[in-house]
Design an enzyme around this catalytic site. Structure first.
Site, PDB file in Angstrom:
ATOM      1  N   ASP A 257       0.571  -0.876  -0.060  1.00 29.73           N
ATOM      2  CA  ASP A 257       0.725   0.161  -0.136  1.00 29.73           C
ATOM      3  C   ASP A 257       1.135   1.404  -0.008  1.00 29.73           C
ATOM      4  O   ASP A 257       1.926   0.677   0.077  1.00 29.73           O
ATOM      5  CB  ASP A 257      -0.878  -0.136   1.267  1.00 29.73           C
ATOM      6  CG  ASP A 257      -1.753  -0.754   0.824  1.00 29.73           C
ATOM      7  OD1 ASP A 257      -2.163  -0.906  -0.105  1.00 29.73           O
ATOM      8  OD2 ASP A 257      -2.533  -1.846   1.927  1.00 29.73           O
TER       9      ASP A 257
ATOM     10  N   TYR B 156       6.339  -7.949   8.821  1.00 29.37           N
ATOM     11  CA  TYR B 156       6.176  -6.698   8.822  1.00 29.37           C
ATOM     12  C   TYR B 156       6.652  -5.979  10.328  1.00 29.37           C
ATOM     13  O   TYR B 156       5.975  -6.866  10.953  1.00 29.37           O
ATOM     14  CB  TYR B 156       4.608  -6.155   8.578  1.00 29.37           C
ATOM     15  CG  TYR B 156       4.704  -6.810   7.309  1.00 29.37           C
ATOM     16  CD1 TYR B 156       4.620  -5.938   6.398  1.00 29.37           C
ATOM     17  CD2 TYR B 156       3.861  -8.117   6.875  1.00 29.37           C
ATOM     18  CE1 TYR B 156       3.735  -5.963   5.189  1.00 29.37           C
ATOM     19  CE2 TYR B 156       3.718  -8.489   5.472  1.00 29.37           C
ATOM     20  CZ  TYR B 156       3.568  -7.538   4.133  1.00 29.37           C
ATOM     21  OH  TYR B 156       3.352  -7.378   3.468  1.00 29.37           O
TER      22      TYR B 156
ATOM     23  N   ASP C  78      -6.679   1.993   8.113  1.00 29.79           N
ATOM     24  CA  ASP C  78      -5.047   2.859   8.575  1.00 29.79           C
ATOM     25  C   ASP C  78      -4.947   4.457   8.536  1.00 29.79           C
ATOM     26  O   ASP C  78      -6.890   4.665   8.901  1.00 29.79           O
ATOM     27  CB  ASP C  78      -4.178   2.720   7.360  1.00 29.79           C
ATOM     28  CG  ASP C  78      -4.415   2.990   6.141  1.00 29.79           C
ATOM     29  OD1 ASP C  78      -5.133   4.347   5.492  1.00 29.79           O
ATOM     30  OD2 ASP C  78      -4.381   2.294   5.105  1.00 29.79           O
TER      31      ASP C  78
ATOM     32  N   ARG D 243      -3.203  -4.197   8.200  1.00 24.33           N
ATOM     33  CA  ARG D 243      -3.988  -3.067   8.543  1.00 24.33           C
ATOM     34  C   ARG D 243      -5.294  -3.711   8.709  1.00 24.33           C
ATOM     35  O   ARG D 243      -6.212  -3.479   9.750  1.00 24.33           O
ATOM     36  CB  ARG D 243      -4.402  -2.549   7.873  1.00 24.33           C
ATOM     37  CG  ARG D 243      -4.573  -2.806   6.023  1.00 24.33           C
ATOM     38  CD  ARG D 243      -4.968  -1.122   5.620  1.00 24.33           C
ATOM     39  NE  ARG D 243      -5.127  -1.769   3.532  1.00 24.33           N
ATOM     40  CZ  ARG D 243      -5.498  -1.164   3.112  1.00 24.33           C
ATOM     41  NH1 ARG D 243      -7.111  -0.426   3.017  1.00 24.33           N
ATOM     42  NH2 ARG D 243      -5.271  -1.944   1.664  1.00 24.33           N
TER      43      ARG D 243
END
Length: 316
Positions: free
Chosen positions: A55, A83, A97, A189
């Site tokens: 993203d 991540y 988000d 997210r």
């Protein structure tokens, strides 16, 4: 004179552009496609693609594929992803988000740090998650974000996921730093959103860095601006055999190469160095070290044979 020289150099590179993989450290802000477009404009490769979209909010490891390596997207993108991220309690947005439209602001003062830690550790028990309503996932052929932005009803979609590791790095409420290792296609997210729902105070993702796209890590990645400033792209590209160094590989004879180029399966005795195990996968190269095909061991006519998953050869 400099402009002519630069143009000739670029044209020369374009005509013999190598196939391979660039491990890019995508910056925060642009989309993955926008990063590829800048590389394409600068170096003009004939074929370019990527494995594992990030993203705009996210940064980190993005695999950029050139030439025949564009055929590897489904195989390079299947590994585990790691991540590091930051989430904030007390907010709910339509994108899950911080960049989305705020839908609710909720009190978080009653939340205990130990509850946050336990809920993040509980991510490892998740087997599915909600797909964000603003995402590229499709419903009846249309991306969900199109339905959302045109005021249409967005159906609730879920997907299977696997969380291998989850840990809290630091807590300074309402912000939490975490690290997670997960299966392909996991929406981080959505993990933040689901955490907020379970805590009853809402939560949104505010930062995200993809540290690893197995087997490639940030330590191997090149910054976008560094790549764009270079005279040539080749020094940044891993050849297909190097990019697939975690796959078993074998060199085949000229006779076996001819069979592969005609789409035929290979008998095990033609590649004795490969594991003789059903569903095993491997990369085959010719005697010049050029990639030929991704293959998989399958039972045909009562015996194990190496069948072509994806042809990678080029015309001589």
């Amino acid at each position: 004179m400099n402009n002519i020289t630069s143009s000739l150099t670029l044209d020369s590179r374009t005509s013999t552009f190598p196939s391979g993989v660039l491990v890019l450290n995508k910056p925060k802000g642009p989309t993955s496609t926008a990063c590829l477009n800048r590389i394409k404009k600068r170096f003009k490769p004939k074929k370019i693609g990527h494995a594992g979209t990030l993203d705009p909010l996210a940064q980190g490891v993005l695999l950029v594929l050139f030439g025949q390596a564009t055929k590897l997207a489904n195989y390079l993108g299947q590994g585990k992803k790691t991540y590091a991220g930051t989430l904030r309690l007390g907010l709910v947005t339509d994108t899950y988000d911080i960049e989305g439209k705020i839908e609710a602001e909720l009190p978080w003062d009653n939340i205990r740090e130990e509850d946050v830690v336990q809920e993040i550790l509980n991510w490892k028990n998740l087997q599915e998650q909600e797909v964000p309503p603003v995402s590229a996932a499709k419903y009846k052929g249309k991306p969900l974000y199109v339905l959302k932005r045109t005021g249409q009803k967005v159906p609730l979609k879920t997907k299977a996921i696997k969380i291998f590791e989850a840990q809290v790095i630091h807590i300074d409420l309402p912000e939490i730093n975490f690290r997670v290792t997960c299966s392909q296609g996991t929406y981080i997210r959505s993990l933040a959103h689901s955490l907020g729902k379970r805590l009853g105070c809402g939560a949104v993702l505010t930062e995200l860095i993809r540290e690893k796209c197995h087997p490639f890590g940030l330590e191997q990645a090149f910054d976008l601006e560094e790549v764009l400033k270079a005279e040539q792209l080749e020094p940044f590209i891993l050849s297909i055999p190097k990019a697939l160094s975690h796959w078993p590989q074998a060199t085949v004879s000229t006779e076996a190469e001819k069979l592969i180029r005609h789409g035929h399966a290979l008998d095990p005795e033609l590649v004795p160095e490969l594991p003789q195990k059903k569903d095993a996968r491997a990369l085959l190269v010719n005697e010049k070290g050029q990639e030929l095909a991704l293959v998989q061991a399958k039972v045909k006519d009562g015996r194990l044979r190496w069948t072509i998953l994806r042809g990678l050869w080029t015309q001589n």
